[in-house]
Write a protein that holds these residues in place. Sequence first.
Motif: not given
Length: 584
Positions: A233-238, A376-377, A568-574
């Motif tokens: 989602f983060m990339l889509e929203e960027i 979340v970001s 390898g992090n959780a992108i949308d839910t840090p």
Amino acid sequence: MSELIAYIAPQNVLPALSDCILILNSSNTHLNLVLEEQASSTQKRWVLPQPVQRLSLGSETCHWLIASLHHEPQPLTPTNRAGLQIRAMGHCLNHQDLAHSLNLGDACSLNELIAAVLQRQIDDGANLTEAMLIANAQLKGQISYLCHQESQAQFILASCLGLPLFVGLESGLRQICSSSLRLIRQRANQVYAMKDGDIVRFGLDTPLLILGDGLEQVLEMPAVTKNQSVPHFMLEEIEAQPETLAILVQKYKEGYVLPLALRAKLAGIRSVTLLACGSSYHAALVARYWFETLAGVSVQVGLSSEYCDRDVRADDHDLMIAISQSGETTDTIAALKHAQASGRPRTVALTNSPGSTLTTLVDHHLLTHSGAEQSVSATKSLTAQILLLFMLANALGQARGHLSAEQVASHDEEMLLLPNVVAQTLLLNKEIRRWANGLHRKNNLFVIGRHTHYPVAMEGAFKLREVAYQHAEAFPAGELKHGPITLVNDDLPVIVCLPWNQQAQKMLDDLKAIRANHGEIFILSNGNIASVEGTSVIRMPSGLTHLSPIIYIVALQMLAYYCAVLSGNAIDTPRNLAKVTMDF
């Protein structure tokens, strides 16, 4: 904001359009379509269901079409004498003057206006591409349009006059043009991002760029990585930011952003206080410079979590702006109530959430219209906040007589240009990912900037901590020599926000101390700076002055995202974070 899609291919393109509408999942509910039907052109209209569903667009074979999506129903435009059909989006600043010169009514649509301007040139003996070159010099504002002529049914022409347009090659010899970068990346194998002033002819042959002298040049269309869906989602929203910012600009031009009741009070404002947390705090810090420079008022920026412990006495000449994406941030609500309990400021909530708690506590509320944000970001909601704060600072400066009519017009033009420059910034993703390949392994980083780009550096460092889990610290570039420079070495990279403005020479002087300490430098700049050993440069788009912080924030969002992906992090839910910060 309206959206444009065009298709042309040897095979039926209606199924491809139906797929595109699903991918866009647009809030626009009215589809206007001009398309081939039985070897001639016809027009159709649909009301799109919400949520968006697959449309049945008919069983006829259609080799070309131009579609436009709108919030409101649009009139059908008859084909003119030259056999032209136009579908346009944007805002023409000299619409009324051109309409009068062509004996059109003031209420004529942008489609009708452009068709008439082209018709006049064709009547004078120009061919279609010559007519477009002449017409584009006459059209003022931020516009993009698609044009089809019945006598050249195998081609569609696209013109970019500020608003983003992208031309792509799909499988099966299909060629697509769209105003949505997200759509074009998912559909096309090769993409060309049109620049301001470009005219491109595409169809049943190689796409061509029409040059200013009428000559043609084959388009260079870089290959793109095909994804069936955006991975996070983060990339889509960027990637949605050109569209969300264009929507906000359009609503501003139509008078829907700043309430008249608020505008009526601005002349009496003498000071501004901004309250915010997290990324919204960085938006407030950027806006501080605008309220000081454009409006000529004194400004305070308060961290909401700290403001409640201050002894403040705001009066009715103070404009108190509480900023919260959700409108439910506990600290910001508490800070606003504290200010209201100890004084009588004029209050404004700036949020993405109509009906939220914050909007019920204030005199006026301003909406960013950035759409739901799943990650979340904060990405698209943040840049919309910054743009909306610029709009408010501009209006305040105008109301106080601090800005001339020429300055206001220049700021309006810059806002209209912004979505296209953000779209150009997104095309730097490959270069930014190359940076991330090395930077994601670094435990510590500095991010530096000056003036409005120091808060940008703060947001960049914040994103690297929040998503990539890296210890990144932001500093005003001039403060490095007062202590932080002792930490710079060949294992501590320094990311530099360096727009080519009046602070640029100071920034270059600051970089000398970093190089002297063997620091590795990563520069984002629209200046003519070359990469050398120890210094890597990504060339940022030009064209913005006041609003340039937004594109640097977008670049840093992408850097943090790719560093997080590579780690390898959780992108949308840090870890340890939630979208709305509440007390526990």
